[in-house]
Every structure is written in C-alpha cells, then in structure tokens.
Design a protein around this motif. Structure first.
Motif, short mmCIF file in Angstrom:
data_model
loop_
_atom_site.label_atom_id
_atom_site.label_comp_id
_atom_site.label_asym_id
_atom_site.label_seq_id
_atom_site.Cartn_x
_atom_site.Cartn_y
_atom_site.Cartn_z
N GLY A 172 44.98 14.51 -1.88
CA GLY A 172 45.11 14.13 -0.48
C GLY A 172 46.52 13.70 -0.12
O GLY A 172 47.05 14.07 0.94
N PRO A 219 38.10 16.21 -1.45
CA PRO A 219 38.75 15.04 -2.06
C PRO A 219 39.07 13.98 -1.02
O PRO A 219 39.08 14.24 0.18
CB PRO A 219 40.04 15.63 -2.65
CG PRO A 219 40.34 16.81 -1.78
CD PRO A 219 39.00 17.37 -1.37
N SER A 220 39.35 12.80 -1.51
CA SER A 220 39.76 11.71 -0.62
C SER A 220 41.21 11.93 -0.19
O SER A 220 42.03 12.45 -0.95
CB SER A 220 39.64 10.37 -1.36
OG SER A 220 40.33 9.36 -0.67
N GLN A 221 41.52 11.50 1.02
CA GLN A 221 42.90 11.64 1.50
C GLN A 221 43.83 10.64 0.83
O GLN A 221 45.05 10.76 0.96
CB GLN A 221 42.95 11.44 3.02
CG GLN A 221 42.46 12.65 3.80
CD GLN A 221 42.93 12.60 5.25
OE1 GLN A 221 43.20 11.55 5.80
NE2 GLN A 221 43.03 13.77 5.88
N THR A 222 43.25 9.68 0.10
CA THR A 222 44.10 8.70 -0.59
C THR A 222 44.28 9.05 -2.07
O THR A 222 45.01 8.36 -2.78
CB THR A 222 43.50 7.29 -0.47
OG1 THR A 222 42.17 7.30 -1.02
CG2 THR A 222 43.43 6.86 0.99
N GLY A 223 43.64 10.10 -2.53
CA GLY A 223 43.79 10.52 -3.91
C GLY A 223 45.03 11.38 -4.11
O GLY A 223 45.82 11.61 -3.19
N THR A 224 45.19 11.91 -5.33
CA THR A 224 46.39 12.69 -5.66
C THR A 224 46.51 13.93 -4.77
O THR A 224 47.57 14.21 -4.20
CB THR A 224 46.33 13.12 -7.13
OG1 THR A 224 46.23 11.95 -7.95
CG2 THR A 224 47.58 13.92 -7.50
#
Length: 826
Positions: free
Chosen positions: A222, A215-220
């Motif tokens: 992350g 997952p992206s580090q800026t998503g929930t």
C-alpha cells in the motif's frame, strides 16, 4: 506502473493555458494509466484529467489571479461539442468528476461547465454523466479522508466501466468501457488525490481476480502504491505549474500533517513566483518547440531546400487557398456612462447605411464603448459590468430583430474600467470564428490605471487573422503628444500569449483601431463653429491633430482612414444638437475615429460606410464603419500535398537551382479553385486530437485558422501527416519494482481501451534512384555544426534559457525536417 501521457495539443504553463480552444483541445489534458502485471496476467485502468472545457482565463488583477469566462455560452457550444465527441469516440463513456468550489470565484467556471452540459445532446446515463463534488467544502479542516463520500456517487460506474485484463497467453479477458474525467481549477492537486482514490477502488476489484486479498494501504504494498501515485502527481504538476503537487503528503501517507501543510505553502508561493517571472518565456519555448511560432524562425535558419519550398509554396498558394467576401461592421461610442433606454434609437447608429446591404449579409459585428461607466476612483479599482451587459443585450436584440434569417450570438464581451468591447457573430459562422482573445492595455497613471488605454480583441475567421483595438486615449486640447505616446504603448506592448502565430497587433492580416482617440482641432472655438456652419470640413481637417501627426508619420503608419464627411462628434450638450455651451466651452473635434490596415497584398478591403449616428444620450456622437473584405480559407490537405510534391522536386534539383528560390518552378495556378459545395461553412475546424508527439515544429496546421509565416504558410508541417502511432509499451516485468513514468508522447495504444494497431510490415514499392546532392548535404552539415557551436558558446557565456532553447529548437526542427524529407524521397 503508473503511466501519464500529457497532451501537446494545448500545451502550456499554468496561467497561459487554461480552458478549451476552438479545436476542442483543453489545457493540461493527461491520460493516466495504472498497469499491474502479476502471475502472468496484465491489468490496466485508465483515467483522464483536463481543464474545464469552456473558454476561460486567469489574469493577475488587483493583486490576485482572477478566473473569468472569456466567451459566451452560445459561442462555446461548437468547441465543447468537439471535445466531448472526441472523448466519447476514444473512451466510449465519460464520468465527469468536477471538484471546483461551489462558491467564490470558481463557481462561475463550474456554472459555465454545467450550462454547456445542458446544451450537449449526448448527456445521459451511460454516455456522459456529471458529478460536482466540492472538494474543499467536503474536506474542510484538511480532512482529506472525507473523499470516501465520493464512493457512493461513483461506485456504479467504477463497477460498470471495469478495467482491462489480459491473460498470460495474450487472451483478452475484459475491456474497460468508460473513463473518469476529473478536474479542479489547475487539474493538479485535488485531481491527484481523487484520481488516486478512484484507482485504488479499481485495484480492489482487480486483485480478487488473481485470488489475492486486498492489501492494507498502510502495509508495504500500500505504501509503495501511494508513493507511485504521489510521484506521478509531482511530475504532472512540475510540467504545468513548475513545482511538485500540493497535498502530496496525504497521497503518500494517507494522513495530513503540519509539515505537509508547510510544504503546500512553500509550493504555493513558488508557483506564484514562477507564474510571474518565468511562465511567459517557458510558454514561448513550448510554442516554438511544438512548431506554433513559425514567424520566429528566421529565413536564415532554414536550409536552402526549405527556403526554396517555402517560396514555391507562396507562388502556388492559389492552388490550396480560396478567397471569399465577408462583411464586417464596426461601431464605437463614448456613451458617457449612460445605459440603454427605450428611447435609444439604435437605427441611427447600427443600420448598415448603404443601399443593397442589410444585416443578414453581415457576418461579424465589433462594437466598442468608452466611458461605459462613470470614471471614478472606485470604478478604476472595480468597474461594474451592468451597463455593458445591458448594451450587449440591447444591441444583439436590435440586430436580430433586423435579420430575417440566422441570428447573431455573442462571441464575447470584455470591460476595462470604462472601455468595453462586444463581438457578435452570425450563428452559422461560429465554426469559422476562433481564437478569440482580448488583451487589456492600460496607459493611464503610467500604465497602472485603466481609465485610459485599450481593449485589443484578436480572432481568426477561417484562415484570416483580425486585431480590433478599442481605445480611449489621453484627453485635453494640449495633450496630443500624450495621445501619440498612448498609441505607441498600446501597439508595442500588447502581446497575445494564447495566439503564438500572431503575437503582436501588427502581425494580423487586418488591424482596426477605433474609439475615442481624443485628438482635437488646433483652432479657436468660434472659428471651428463658423466653419462647421459653412460646411467647410476640409479646412478643419487640415488642422486636425491626428491628421497632422499622421502626415508627419508620428503614428498610424500604413493605416488608412476614409475621408470624413460628417461633423465633429464632440462635444455636445447632452440631449441636444448644440456644441458645448458650458463654462469650459470646449472646441468641437473629431475625437471618435476608425482607422484600418491590411498587412498583406493578397487581401483586399473595401470600406462601404464611414459615418456617425444621431444619438443624444452622451456628449459624443457614435460612429460606424462597414467593410467588405477578403477572407482566406486554406485547404490543409491540398496544402500538404503541394508541399510534399515540392520537396520531391527539390530533391532532384541541383544546388544552383535550389539557391534561386525566387524563380517560379513549373506551372503556377493563377486562380483559386471553387469552394466545394459539400463543405459546410460552420464545420471548418480540424478534428480534435487529445495527444500527439511533440513535433519539433512539424505539427500539422489547423486547416482553417492561423497565419502564414514569414517564409511560407508552413514549410515544415506536411511530414507530420505521415507520422504513425508508436508501438505499444512493453509490459513491465512481474518482478520489477513499482515505478512511475510520465511521458509527453503520442497516444500510445492503451491496454485499457483498445488493442495496439498493427505495425505495417509491407515492403514499399521501389522508387527510382535519387541523385545525391552531396554538396548541398555538406553545406547543411556545416550549418548544423555552426548552430551547435552557437549553443555551446551561449552556454559558456552564461546566456539565459530563452535564446538557448530557441537556437536548439531551430536546429532540431531543421534537422528532423531534413531527415523526414529524405526518408519520404527514398
């Protein structure tokens, strides 16, 4: 889940616990484990942090906390080896990530680290590898995202070490084969950022095993992951420095903001305030809670059973204590800022000076200097150490040239303006020499200037403690009272934070006080010169200010000075045998002295030499003393066996018998057992252990170091040896919310490194019934009730933290010990 386990083996606060100790334990050592449970499978990845494993400290000097190495490279080798041998035993392989600066004050700490690694025989690819990444230089301008530059340096071991993986049905799929050991100066802020980065890189390799995309580090996910690591860093920082972690705003968001910068400034100021006002009392509370300060537990706080066992241990001390003879050399010289030269005849000063004794028979040398630099306004602010370093090298070279066998190495040397002290130890005895700490005591300018004062070196040799005070007291014929005041200031105000069992000078087994004490002779110059020529030293000694003050018990009560048989050591025309012919025409005097004190009747000291050397570089003559003295060596295993047996006996005795501890029970050994031939003198320290349960005063003693308490060598420690590891932590529920947990516990069996040890299930053999001492138990309960009421009253009266934690700790320690002893008996 992010779980951090904080070691209690070198527990303490930021400026009081730095570097390594002689048992190989480091300050702020923390195991941090990232655990993920998903789709019935469990993943774990373990990292560690810990202070730079050399002897160093950080003291407040000239308005700043200056980091400095406190022990030589040679003397650091044994402790460094213990530390990394233990790390390799636990984690199989170690990748060091050193984040210290490559310039300014951190550089010499980093260099000392690298120097030890070059001496360590297990450094190689696949075992111990070293990466020095200057975090501040690489992320200059708050560009913390630049830590991505670390990835090429660590990626091979991130892949090679792997991670732990277990299937839903308990099948072991993968095991972690090494650990990253990260450090900065505090092992907090920079370390938090880098550990989070490494953990994310491992996570990116774990998720594909579940068929999940990273997952992206800026998503929930992350952001939740970042918060877990930020919370973990805050909690670890809070326990060590008193505030949350700096740079945590970056850990939470992945960005550096102005508000985050302000937050760091606030935390930095708060840490300085806490370090200056609260850390010492907090350190004392930690030491007491962990059982490191038995001397502070009054006999009145012990139960009747504990008092009885304590006294019986004293009667039986010969059964677990051996005494050996060692020789100690002490030299002192006011060198008048002179450096050593080729013409300096050290034979006149440093030869033992007694038949049948050579340098090979001496294990420890303590050499003190006064006026090692010229006393000036500039040297009082920043004294140059060049002269002391030259003297250290010259003296060590001279002694080793006289030794036919094992050489001496420098344990440490420290300077306070013009006062310097050097400790040299035979190389094969480094394993017996430990806990070397030097405190600075300034008495000039009302205690703010170090032109006068003392360096106080304390150390343990096997189980015997030493305090060596190298002093330079107030000058002047008429200032005897100032010198007496200086002595009391040094004795009463010197405290050793890092040696909880001997916090003051006079608590040590042996105390040596020496230097340019500056006491004069209360006679006219011509009369003194006449009596020197007549060899009438007795008349002069009767008028010696120090002797008269000692006779009136104004200072050095309980100390001994051997009879003086040499001429006054001060003041000469430099380079001559003439006493001062300058305009001031000072009166000759025995300014330079060596006195000693033995604090326990069980140890004996014999002074073999007390004389002066004929060196002409200064207006003083150097002095020397040679001692043959008893050294205790305690067999901790035998001690614990005796203690356990005494508690078993105590459980069968009546309250009346327990109430009379001063009568020896049964047969008492009258002589110590011989030293086992298989015990090597250089390997007396206990095996290192990186993390143990907070023991409420029940931690086992270092087997070869430390000092007996007022009541016993250790009336409460043996039960710790029967403590077993806790069961493994429960795996978190897959549906549980992300959490962070920080514990200070024994080393829980880690998913990452090994399987949990089985919990014993066998039924113990039936023990004979134990008579119930109901009356004594009721007395103990009443005592605990009284202690609780005392704590309640202190809270109600608004007492500070320190007396409350002491009272609570004594209560907890006493209660837990009683319960453990009862369980052992049953």
């Amino acid at each position: 889940v992010v779980l951090s386990r904080i070691s209690c083996m070198r527990a303490g606060t930021r400026y009081n616990a730095r570097g390594i100790n002689d048992d190989g334990n480091v300050a702020n050592f923390v195991e941090t484990e990232q655990i993920i449970v998903a789709r019935g499978q469990l993943f774990s990845f373990l990292q560690v942090r810990g202070s730079v494993p050399v002897f160093w400290e950080q003291r407040f000097t000239h308005g700043n906390y200056k980091a400095q190495v406190s022990r030589s490279a040679e003397a650091t080798v044994p402790a460094f080896k213990k530390h990394f041998d233990d790390q390799l035993d636990r984690y199989k392989a170690i990748q060091i990530v050193n984040l210290l600066d490559k310039k300014k004050q951190e550089l010499h700490i980093a260099n000392a680290y690298g120097q030890q690694l070059t001496r360590y025989d297990r450094v190689s690819e696949g075992t111990v590898e070293y990466t020095h990444f200057d975090f501040h230089a690489e992320t200059k301008g708050q560009k913390f995202e630049n830590i991505i530059r670390l990835l090429p340096l660590l990626e091979r071991n991130i892949d090679g070490y792997g991670y732990f993986m277990r299937s839903g049905d308990g099948e072991l799929i993968a095991r972690q084969n090494g650990s990253f050991r990260t450090n900065c100066l505090d092992c907090l802020d920079r370390t938090n950022v880098v550990q989070g980065f490494i953990a994310w890189q491992s996570l990116k390799r774990q998720l594909p095993q579940l068929g999940l995309t990273v997952p992206s580090q800026t998503g929930t996910f992350g952001l939740a992951w970042k918060n877990i690591w930020a919370n973990n860093g805050d909690n670890v920082s809070l326990s060590y420095a008193g505030t949350g972690a700096m740079k945590s705003s970056f850990t939470r968001t992945g960005k550096r903001s102005f508000m985050g910068l302000l937050d760091d400034v606030e935390k930095s100021v708060t840490r300085l305030y806490i370090g200056a006002t609260k850390d010492d009392s907090k350190q004392e509370a930690i030491d007491q809670f962990l059982g490191n300060i038995e001397n502070d537990i009054d006999e009145d706080d012990l139960t009747s059973e504990e008092r009885w066992v304590s006294k019986q241990l004293e009667f039986r001390s010969n059964s677990f204590t051996r005494i050996e003879k060692e020789q100690l050399f002490i030299g002192s010289w006011n060198v008048g800022a002179a450096p050593p030269s080729r013409s300096t005849n050290l034979e006149e000063w440093l030869m033992p000076g007694v038949s049948g004794v050579d340098h090979d028979s001496i294990s420890i040398y303590i050499i003190g200097f006064q006026e090692i630099v010229e006393l000036s306004s500039s040297s009082m602010l920043q004294a140059e150490e060049k002269n002391l370093r030259q003297w250290e090298q010259t003296i060590k070279s001279f002694i080793n040239g006289k030794r036919k066998g094992i050489p001496v190495v420098t344990a440490g040397f420290v300077q306070l303006v013009g006062i310097g002290i050097i400790a040299l130890v035979a190389e094969n005895r480094l394993g017996d020499f430990g806990n070397f700490i030097v405190e600075k005591s300034k008495v000039g300018g009302g205690g703010f200037i170090g032109n006068k004062g003392a360096l106080v070196a304390r150390f343990d040799f096997l189980a015997t403690s030493f305090a060596c005070v190298c002093a330079h007291l107030a000058a002047g014929q008429k200032h005897a009272l100032d010198r007496i005041a200086d002595y009391h200031n040094i004795i009463n105000k010197t405290h050793f934070i890092g040696a909880p069992s001997t916090r003051t000078i006079l608590e040590h087994d042996y105390v040596f006080f020496f230097g340019d004490l500056n006491f004069r002779i209360d006679l006219l110059r011509n009369e003194v010169l006449m009596k020197i020529n007549q060899k009438d030293l007795t008349s002069l000694l009767d008028q010696d200010q120090l002797n008269k003050a000692r006779k009136n018990q104004q200072l050095f009560v309980g100390f001994t000075e051997e009879p003086i048989t040499f001429d006054p050591t001060y003041k000469y025309d430099e380079g001559t045998d003439r006493y001062d012919t300058s305009e001031k025409a000072r009166v000759p005097a025995w300014c330079d002295r060596i006195l000693w004190k033995v604090s326990t009747d069980s140890l004996k000291l014999e002074q073999l030499v007390y004389s002066r050397g004929e060196l002409y570089e200064s207006d003083h003559r150097p002095i020397k003393a040679l001692f043959r003295l008893d050294i205790k060596e305690i067999d901790s295993a035998l001690h614990n066996e005796v203690e356990k047996e005494l508690y078993k006996i105590a459980s069968t005795l009546s309250p009346q018998a327990i109430a009379d501890p001063d009568t020896p029970y049964g047969n008492v050994a009258s002589s110590p057992p011989p030293r086992p031939a298989s015990v090597a003198k250089s390997t007396q320290s206990a095996p290192v252990s990186s993390a143990l349960t907070p023991s409420l005063g029940l931690a086992p003693p270092p087997p070869s170091r430390g000092r007996s308490s007022k009541t016993s060598n250790s009336s409460s420690r043996s039960s710790a040896s029967s403590r077993r590891d806790l069961p493994p932590p429960l795996a978190p529920s897959p549906s549980a919310a992300p959490t962070t947990v920080v514990t200070n516990s024994s080393r829980l069996p880690m998913f990452a490194m090994d399987d949990a040890p089985p919990i014993p299930t066998s039924t113990p053999a039936a023990a004979p019934p134990v008579p119930v001492q109901l009356t004594q138990t009721q007395q103990d309960i009443e005592k605990y009730k009284t202690s609780l009421e005392s704590i309640r009253d202190k809270l109600a009266d608004g007492f500070g933290f320190e007396p409350i934690i002491k009272a609570a700790t004594n209560l907890c320690a006493s209660t837990v010990k009683t319960l453990l002893h009862l369980l052992q008996t049953i």
